[in-house]
Scaffold this motif. Structure first.
Motif, mmCIF file in Angstrom:
data_model
loop_
_atom_site.group_PDB
_atom_site.id
_atom_site.type_symbol
_atom_site.label_atom_id
_atom_site.label_comp_id
_atom_site.label_asym_id
_atom_site.label_seq_id
_atom_site.Cartn_x
_atom_site.Cartn_y
_atom_site.Cartn_z
ATOM 1 N N ASN A 141 40.542 30.357 40.690
ATOM 2 C CA ASN A 141 39.436 31.090 40.069
ATOM 3 C C ASN A 141 38.102 30.761 40.716
ATOM 4 N N VAL A 142 37.948 29.537 41.213
ATOM 5 C CA VAL A 142 36.760 29.190 41.984
ATOM 6 C C VAL A 142 36.664 30.096 43.212
ATOM 7 N N ILE A 143 37.789 30.333 43.867
ATOM 8 C CA ILE A 143 37.814 31.232 45.023
ATOM 9 C C ILE A 143 37.429 32.648 44.601
ATOM 10 N N ASP A 144 38.032 33.140 43.507
ATOM 11 C CA ASP A 144 37.687 34.471 42.986
ATOM 12 C C ASP A 144 36.186 34.631 42.825
ATOM 13 N N LEU A 145 35.572 33.640 42.171
ATOM 14 C CA LEU A 145 34.171 33.740 41.783
ATOM 15 C C LEU A 145 33.227 33.526 42.959
ATOM 16 N N LEU A 146 33.534 32.559 43.821
ATOM 17 C CA LEU A 146 32.637 32.288 44.946
ATOM 18 C C LEU A 146 32.701 33.382 46.005
ATOM 19 N N LEU A 147 33.873 33.972 46.187
ATOM 20 C CA LEU A 147 33.949 35.112 47.099
ATOM 21 C C LEU A 147 33.291 36.343 46.471
ATOM 22 N N GLY A 148 33.181 36.354 45.147
ATOM 23 C CA GLY A 148 32.561 37.483 44.458
ATOM 24 C C GLY A 148 33.517 38.614 44.161
ATOM 25 N N LEU A 149 34.801 38.395 44.401
ATOM 26 C CA LEU A 149 35.795 39.443 44.170
ATOM 27 C C LEU A 149 36.058 39.656 42.689
ATOM 28 N N CYS A 150 35.860 38.618 41.900
ATOM 29 C CA CYS A 150 35.946 38.703 40.439
ATOM 30 C C CYS A 150 34.648 38.146 39.864
ATOM 31 N N ARG A 151 34.287 38.608 38.686
ATOM 32 C CA ARG A 151 33.007 38.217 38.084
ATOM 33 C C ARG A 151 33.220 37.608 36.704
ATOM 34 N N ALA A 152 32.466 36.556 36.439
ATOM 35 C CA ALA A 152 32.566 35.902 35.137
ATOM 36 C C ALA A 152 32.012 36.778 34.020
ATOM 37 N N ASP A 153 31.147 37.757 34.356
ATOM 38 C CA ASP A 153 30.595 38.632 33.319
ATOM 39 C C ASP A 153 31.474 39.846 33.040
ATOM 40 N N SER A 154 32.644 39.899 33.663
ATOM 41 C CA SER A 154 33.620 40.931 33.348
ATOM 42 C C SER A 154 34.439 40.458 32.151
ATOM 43 N N SER A 155 34.509 41.262 31.113
ATOM 44 C CA SER A 155 35.151 40.816 29.870
ATOM 45 C C SER A 155 36.623 40.469 30.077
ATOM 46 N N SER A 156 37.329 41.274 30.858
ATOM 47 C CA SER A 156 38.755 41.012 31.045
ATOM 48 C C SER A 156 38.973 39.756 31.880
ATOM 49 N N TYR A 157 38.134 39.558 32.889
ATOM 50 C CA TYR A 157 38.316 38.367 33.722
ATOM 51 C C TYR A 157 37.871 37.111 32.978
ATOM 52 N N SER A 158 36.781 37.192 32.243
ATOM 53 C CA SER A 158 36.327 36.022 31.485
ATOM 54 C C SER A 158 37.336 35.658 30.393
ATOM 55 N N GLN A 159 38.046 36.667 29.852
ATOM 56 C CA GLN A 159 39.093 36.379 28.879
ATOM 57 C C GLN A 159 40.201 35.568 29.516
ATOM 58 N N LEU A 160 40.537 35.897 30.756
ATOM 59 C CA LEU A 160 41.538 35.134 31.502
ATOM 60 C C LEU A 160 41.111 33.678 31.628
ATOM 61 N N LEU A 161 39.822 33.458 31.925
ATOM 62 C CA LEU A 161 39.312 32.093 32.075
ATOM 63 C C LEU A 161 39.348 31.343 30.747
ATOM 64 N N VAL A 162 38.929 32.000 29.682
ATOM 65 C CA VAL A 162 38.941 31.362 28.363
ATOM 66 C C VAL A 162 40.358 30.939 27.985
ATOM 67 N N ASP A 163 41.334 31.804 28.278
ATOM 68 C CA ASP A 163 42.716 31.526 27.906
ATOM 69 C C ASP A 163 43.302 30.337 28.663
ATOM 70 N N LYS A 164 42.790 30.047 29.856
ATOM 71 C CA LYS A 164 43.409 29.006 30.664
ATOM 72 C C LYS A 164 42.659 27.680 30.641
ATOM 73 N N PHE A 165 41.453 27.627 30.083
ATOM 74 C CA PHE A 165 40.651 26.406 30.153
ATOM 75 C C PHE A 165 41.410 25.177 29.655
#
Length: 390
Positions: A240-264
């Protein structure tokens, strides 16, 4: 590690894996290997009767905390035990309102709460923090295909971590620094290592053995009153660090941030901190887009942007490879063949397989920056950088 913890660990590495292996051979040789009811009942009783006293001793011991790593290791062992009971349908969340493994649940919840993680085994227990003794690491079974699966998952996880670490080192340097190119080269090579490992796994892993004898240990199960999803090979910060630093995924996207919340809580605390910090950073893609109109002719822009795009391509390839090869061959295909596509409890994450496949496709396309208008793809932004290269 206390004496009680040591005895439990020895049992997990020995008799526990042996009992599971014997049960898997019984299931796999039967006419319907997915049906475990009424098969190997004596072995299932042995699993519970032998494992419970170790857990009771640890629970009665009270303070099992000899530091985070010792407690985390014990949590992994009790998690293995509970996952095996779920696999053999000694427990089954749809027929229960709470786990019948009361002592194991109590110990797992005590440890999970004190450590700040989910109270069940996570992928780290089998991969990045699986201590080997005399060359042997912990496994559910002694089956060759489980060993193969764990080795390649571990290798891929560490490769993703190398890539994420290299990208994190770009942040304090900036996109125009000459050493940023060095870090991008490291990230690219690490992602190519993921591709190589996945390709080897695709060729060597037996489909039926994985589907019927390895996958079931990752099913959701109850700990106390609550049902927790199964461990996922991606339950670490790096990918997920790769996703975010490359900018391919965004933390302000509700579906992607839900993925992050679920895995923390499935990640170790230090991993949680890294990911939280990354969520507030500006991506390398956005940094390059800021200067594309004013500095695209500069040698540093040409070199670093070209390398950045190569890293993006490699990351996208790992995602597509995972979805179109690994998931397709080892889960989707055998599930269709066996008529199990809509069977409850098939997936580690919990949702029915068609729902999971749809979400995995979306995530793979985000990571590959595919041209789709129904997801927040960075396709257009990636193309803008491409057209700036000479």
């Amino acid at each position: 590690m206390t004496a009680n913890a040591e005895r439990f660990d020895e049992w997990i590495r020995g008799r526990f894996a042996q009992i599971n292996t014997e049960l898997e051979e019984i299931y796999f040789s039967s006419e319907n290997p997915e049906d475990v009811e009424g098969k190997g009942d004596e072995l299932k009783t042995q699993l519970v009767d032998e494992g419970t006293p170790f857990i009771v001793d640890l629970l009665n011991e009270g303070n099992t905390d000899e530091g985070f790593d010792a407690g985390y290791d014990v949590l992994g062992n009790v998690g293995f035990y509970m996952a095996a009971c779920r696999r053999h349908e000694i427990t089954e969340p749809s027929r229960e309102t709470k786990s019948p493994l009361e002592e194991a649940s109590a110990l797992a919840m005590q440890l999970g709460a004190s450590l700040g993680v989910t109270p069940r085994f996570a992928s780290a227990h089998l991969e990045t923090h699986n201590f080997a003794k005399n060359g042997e690491y912990k496994k559910f079974t002694n089956l060759a295909d489980e060993k193969l699966f764990l080795v390649h998952n571990t290798r891929a996880a560490f490769a993703y971590m190398r890539a994420s670490d290299a990208l994190l080192r770009c942040l304090p340097l900036g996109v125009s620094h000459p050493i940023t190119a060095d870090h991008l080269k490291v990230a690219k090579q690490a992602l190519q290592d993921v591709i190589s490992s996945n390709s080897e796994l695709f060729e060597k892993l037996d489909t039926d053995r994985f589907f019927y004898c390895v996958r079931p240990y990752y099913k959701p199960h109850r700990v106390g009153l609550h049902e927790y999803r199964g461990a996922n090979a991606g339950d670490f910060a790096g990918i997920n660090v790769i996703d975010l630093l490359l900018g391919l995924c965004r933390a302000d996207s509700s579906s992607y941030s839900q993925l992050l919340v679920d895995k923390f809580l499935f990640m170790r605390p230090e991993e949680q901190l890294v990911l939280r910090d990354t969520m507030r950073q500006t991506s390398l893609l956005d940094e390059l887009l800021k200067v594309v109109d004013s500095h695209s002719e500069q040698p540093w822009f040409q070199q670093n942007t070209r390398l950045f795009l190569e890293v993006c391509e490699a990351h996208g390839e790992t995602a597509i490879q995972h979805h179109e090869k690994l998931v397709s061959k080892f889960i989707e295909g055998p599930a269709q063949t066996a008529g199990m596509v809509n069977r409850p409890g098939l997936t580690a994450s919990g949702p029915p397989l068609p729902v999971l496949l749809k979400s995995l496709r979306k995530l793979a396309d985000l990571r590959a920056a595919v041209d789709r208008d129904d997801i927040p793809s960075r396709y257009a932004d990636i193309q803008k950088l491409r057209t700036a290269l000479v």
